[in-house]
Design an enzyme around this catalytic site. Structure first.
Site, PDB file in Angstrom:
ATOM      1  N   ASP A 231       0.862  -1.175   0.000  1.00 35.11           N
ATOM      2  CA  ASP A 231       0.000   0.000   0.000  1.00 35.11           C
ATOM      3  C   ASP A 231       0.900   1.226   0.000  1.00 35.11           C
ATOM      4  O   ASP A 231       1.960   1.225   0.633  1.00 35.11           O
ATOM      5  CB  ASP A 231      -0.907   0.021   1.236  1.00 35.11           C
ATOM      6  CG  ASP A 231      -2.006  -1.026   1.193  1.00 35.11           C
ATOM      7  OD1 ASP A 231      -2.409  -1.412   0.088  1.00 35.11           O
ATOM      8  OD2 ASP A 231      -2.475  -1.436   2.269  1.00 35.11           O
TER       9      ASP A 231
ATOM     10  N   ASP B 166      -7.001  -1.577  -4.597  1.00 35.60           N
ATOM     11  CA  ASP B 166      -8.044  -1.207  -3.647  1.00 35.60           C
ATOM     12  C   ASP B 166      -9.000  -0.174  -4.247  1.00 35.60           C
ATOM     13  O   ASP B 166     -10.216  -0.245  -4.047  1.00 35.60           O
ATOM     14  CB  ASP B 166      -7.434  -0.637  -2.367  1.00 35.60           C
ATOM     15  CG  ASP B 166      -6.571  -1.629  -1.621  1.00 35.60           C
ATOM     16  OD1 ASP B 166      -6.786  -2.846  -1.761  1.00 35.60           O
ATOM     17  OD2 ASP B 166      -5.659  -1.175  -0.901  1.00 35.60           O
TER      18      ASP B 166
END
Length: 178
Positions: A131, A144
Site C-alpha cells: 500500500d 483497492d
C-alpha cells in the site's frame, strides 16, 4: 425487440472481452505502481502531495482493509479465488456494459492484491500487500481503488435495475403487474 431493455444488451463475447481487458489493465497498472512504490518509497519518509490530506507512504499490509485479519492471511487468497470463480460463473449471463466494467474492475483489483499475497514477502500465501497511496484516513493501492470503484459501479447498476444480462429488471417487474 426495440424496447429500451433490448437496446442495452450486448453480445456476450464483447462483454467478456471488455471485462477481461479492464481486469488486465487494472492488474498491470497496480503491479507497475507497486513496483515503483517498492523502488522509490520503501524506507523513505512519507511524501505529502496535498498537505496532510493525501500523499505517498509506503506500507506492507499483512491483513485486509485497515490491517484487519493479519493473523489469517492465508484466507485472503482463498477468498480471492472464490470470488474469481463466482465472477466466471455469473459472467456467462453477461450482456451489460456497466456490469462488465464493474466486474472487470473487481477482478483486476482482486488479482492485483492476490499477486501480492502469493508472491511477496514474507511467504507464499502470506505475502503482505503493498500500500502506498496515503489518503489521511487509510493507505491503499490501485487495486483497492479499483475494488472500491467496482463496488460503487455495481451498486449503482443494481439500483438502476439493470440485470447482468443487460435487461431492465424494473421493467420486467412492471410488465408482470400489468
Amino acid at each position: 425487440m426495440n424496447d429500451p431493455a433490448s437496446r442495452v444488451k450486448r453480445p456476450r463475447a464483447a462483454m467478456m472481452a471488455l471485462l477481461f481487458t479492464i481486469a488486465a489493465v487494472v492488474l498491470v497498472i497496480d503491479q507497475f505502481t507497486k513496483f515503483l512504490a517498492v523502488s522509490l518509497l520503501e524506507d523513505q519518509p512519507p511524501v505529502p502531495v496535498i498537505g496532510s490530506l493525501a500523499g505517498f507512504t509506503f506500507y506492507r499490509n499483512p491483513g485486509a482493509a485497515l490491517g484487519l485479519g493479519s493473523s489469517v492471511t492465508w484466507i485472503f487468497p482463498i477468498i480471492a479465488i472464490g470470488v474469481f470463480v463466482a465472477i466466471l460463473v455469473i459472467s456467462r449471463k453477461l450482456g451489460s456494459r456497466a456490469w462488465a466494467i464493474g466486474l472487470g474492475l473487481l477482478l483486476g483489483g482482486l488479482f492485483g492484491n492476490l499477486v501480492d499475497r502469493l508472491f511477496r514477502e514474507p511467504a507464499f500465501l502470506h505475502g503482505a500487500v503493498v500500500d502506498f497511496i496515503d489518503l489521511s484516513l487509510f493507505i491503499c493501492n490501485v487495486a483497492d481503488i479499483a475494488i472500491s470503484a467496482a463496488a460503487v459501479t455495481l451498486v449503482i447498476v443494481s439500483l438502476r435495475g439493470i440485470d447482468i444480462d443487460g435487461s431492465d429488471s424494473t421493467r420486467v417487474k412492471e410488465d408482470s403487474h400489468d
